[in-house]
Design an enzyme around this catalytic site. Structure first.
Site, short mmCIF file in Angstrom:
data_model
loop_
_atom_site.label_atom_id
_atom_site.label_comp_id
_atom_site.label_asym_id
_atom_site.label_seq_id
_atom_site.Cartn_x
_atom_site.Cartn_y
_atom_site.Cartn_z
N GLU A 107 0.81 -1.22 0.00
CA GLU A 107 0.00 0.00 0.00
C GLU A 107 0.85 1.27 0.00
O GLU A 107 1.91 1.32 0.61
CB GLU A 107 -0.93 0.01 1.22
N CYS A 120 3.34 8.62 1.40
CA CYS A 120 3.83 7.66 2.39
C CYS A 120 4.05 6.33 1.67
O CYS A 120 3.11 5.72 1.17
CB CYS A 120 2.77 7.53 3.48
N CYS A 127 6.14 -7.15 7.87
CA CYS A 127 7.25 -6.64 8.68
C CYS A 127 7.75 -7.77 9.56
O CYS A 127 6.95 -8.58 10.03
CB CYS A 127 6.76 -5.47 9.53
N CYS A 131 5.45 -4.71 16.52
CA CYS A 131 5.03 -3.66 17.46
C CYS A 131 3.55 -3.90 17.77
O CYS A 131 2.75 -4.12 16.86
CB CYS A 131 5.26 -2.29 16.84
N CYS A 134 0.59 -1.92 16.02
CA CYS A 134 0.67 -1.69 14.58
C CYS A 134 0.05 -2.83 13.79
O CYS A 134 0.38 -4.00 14.00
CB CYS A 134 2.14 -1.52 14.18
N CYS A 365 -1.77 6.00 9.69
CA CYS A 365 -0.57 5.34 10.23
C CYS A 365 -0.92 4.05 10.91
O CYS A 365 -1.80 4.01 11.76
CB CYS A 365 0.07 6.18 11.33
#
Ligand code: SAH
Ligand code: SF4
Length: 387
Positions: A107, A120, A127, A131, A134, A365
């Protein structure tokens, strides 16, 4: 028309050396290569041309040879969503590997504001880090993006918002070309950019080339969760602006929220920040701090934050937590965010609260998580039914 097969390897994302190599394989004599590279570079990155035929400066034969071996393709747009606030999110399909399965999805988000437009971009599919607040962190790493795919996100965004010098010749319905629309690039999409160091570095070199995409390094920001050993290397080899996902002021809490902290605790992270090249009031590090109700948002936390950052030219970016399905946190209430910001402000730090953008299309975010996981799951269900 010089037709080009979109499945040919793309020239997008190639460095000058890479382009020189392409010309060498096509038999262009060595003495002419540099000039050819400069010409092709301009058509690729300053003009965004998608058709070899328009590269009138190259001979017809050379254009034909290029189009037979290469393409000018970008990652394919699967969906484009536009938020009520103008934020745009593109779901892009990347190249498949050789197993024959479809390529993974990633994305890219464009956030227009009155005085600037921020793009962004993602550096990895999924990942390796986890975290706890997230959404991307719930998607295991699928793979690193290539320089072509990282640069390609900028090209796609420019294509879609009509930001090439000649965009209007092709598309009279494009947005008015009054000013530059993408002014800033942030590596804050999916993935940990410092775990894909070389590819991100090479793509940012293209983004920063003044005769190419032309974003000054002051307008490119790499955000990291704190891969400490790679921070000085990034300073040396890329030296863009830096953002640090701090989110907690005590190691016990940061270990939980940003687990990479167990490897490189807060003190080591801040030491690396202090040594980042050419820090000054004009070149400050941004510290990102997500506001989680009852977890990290007390006034004592705010005071400790100020104490920790003493001596580092810093901006503090307070990010209201963006919820996602199943997230174990709530966003701090507005009053608490304001009180927190006041402590930070009084200590002399700019502390803009990042207005949540594009929440209605899950583009804010930490909400990014490509549908590839869901898609794989549904493919498995289909297989299960079929067998
Ligand atoms: N991996 C890098 C860059 C991508 S994340 C990093 O961690 O810095 C971009 C920013 O969004 C980071 O500061 C991250 O901590 C923050 N973020 C992640 N999930 C979020 C959420 N749900 N709400 C608000 N911010 C979030
Ligand atoms: Fe990865 Fe950054 Fe999300 Fe942490 S916040 S899981 S490092 S993308």
């Amino acid at each position: 028309m010089v037709g080009s097969d979109q499945n040919n390897p793309t020239l997008v994302g190639l460095s000058r050396e890479g382009l020189e190599h392409v010309f060498a394989t096509l038999g262009v004599p060595e003495r002419a290569r540099r000039m050819r590279v400069a010409q092709l570079w301009n058509w690729l990155y300053a003009r965004g041309t998608t058709d070899f035929d328009r590269m009138s400066v190259l001979s017809k034969d050379l254009r034909a040879a290029l189009s037979q071996s290469h393409s000018l393709s970008r990652p394919e747009i699967v969906t484009e969503q536009v938020s009520a606030d103008g934020t745009r999110k593109w779901l892009l399909r990347l190249d498949a590997d050789d197993t024959g399965k479809m390529g993974p999805l990633v994305e890219t988000v464009y956030i227009p504001e009155e005085t600037r437009g921020t793009l962004c971009i993602s550096s990895q599919v999924g990942c390796t880090l986890t975290c706890s607040f997230c959404h991307t962190g719930t998607q295991p790493l699928v793979r690193n993006l290539t320089p072509s795919e990282i640069t390609g996100q900028i090209m796609v965004a420019r294509d879609r918002i009509g930001e090439w010098p000649e965009a209007h010749a092709d598309d009279p319905t494009g947005l008015p070309d009054v000013e530059r629309k993408i002014t800033n690039i942030v590596l804050m999409g999916m993935g940990e950019p410092l775990y894909n160091f070389e590819n991100v570095r090479d793509a940012m070199a293209i983004a920063a080339a003044s005769d190419g995409l032309g974003y000054s390094k002051r307008r490119i920001t790499l955000s990291t969760s704190g891969v400490v050993p790679e921070i000085p290397r990034w300073g040396k080899e890329a030296n863009t602006m830096l953002a640090i996902s701090l989110h907690a002021v005590r190691d016990d809490l940061r270990n939980e929220l940003v687990p990479i902290n167990r490897k490189w605790p807060i003190s080591e992270l801040l030491d690396a920040c202090r040594q980042y090249p050419s820090l000054s009031n004009a070149k400050r590090i941004t510290f990102e701090y997500v506001m989680l109700e009852g977890v990290n948002d007390s006034i004592a936390d705010a005071k400790e934050l100020v104490r920790l950052l003493a001596g580092i030219p810093a901006k503090i970016n307070l990010i209201p937590f963006n919820p996602w399905p199943g997230a174990p946190y709530k966003c701090s209430d507005w009053e608490q965010i304001e009180k927190f910001a006041e402590v930070v402000n009084r200590a002399g730090y700019a502390s803009p609260v990042r207005a949540p953008r594009g929440r209605d299309i899950m583009a804010a975010c930490g909400q990014l998580k490509s549908a590839s996981v869901k898609e794989r799951a549904s493919a498995r269900r289909v297989e299960a039914v079929a067998t």
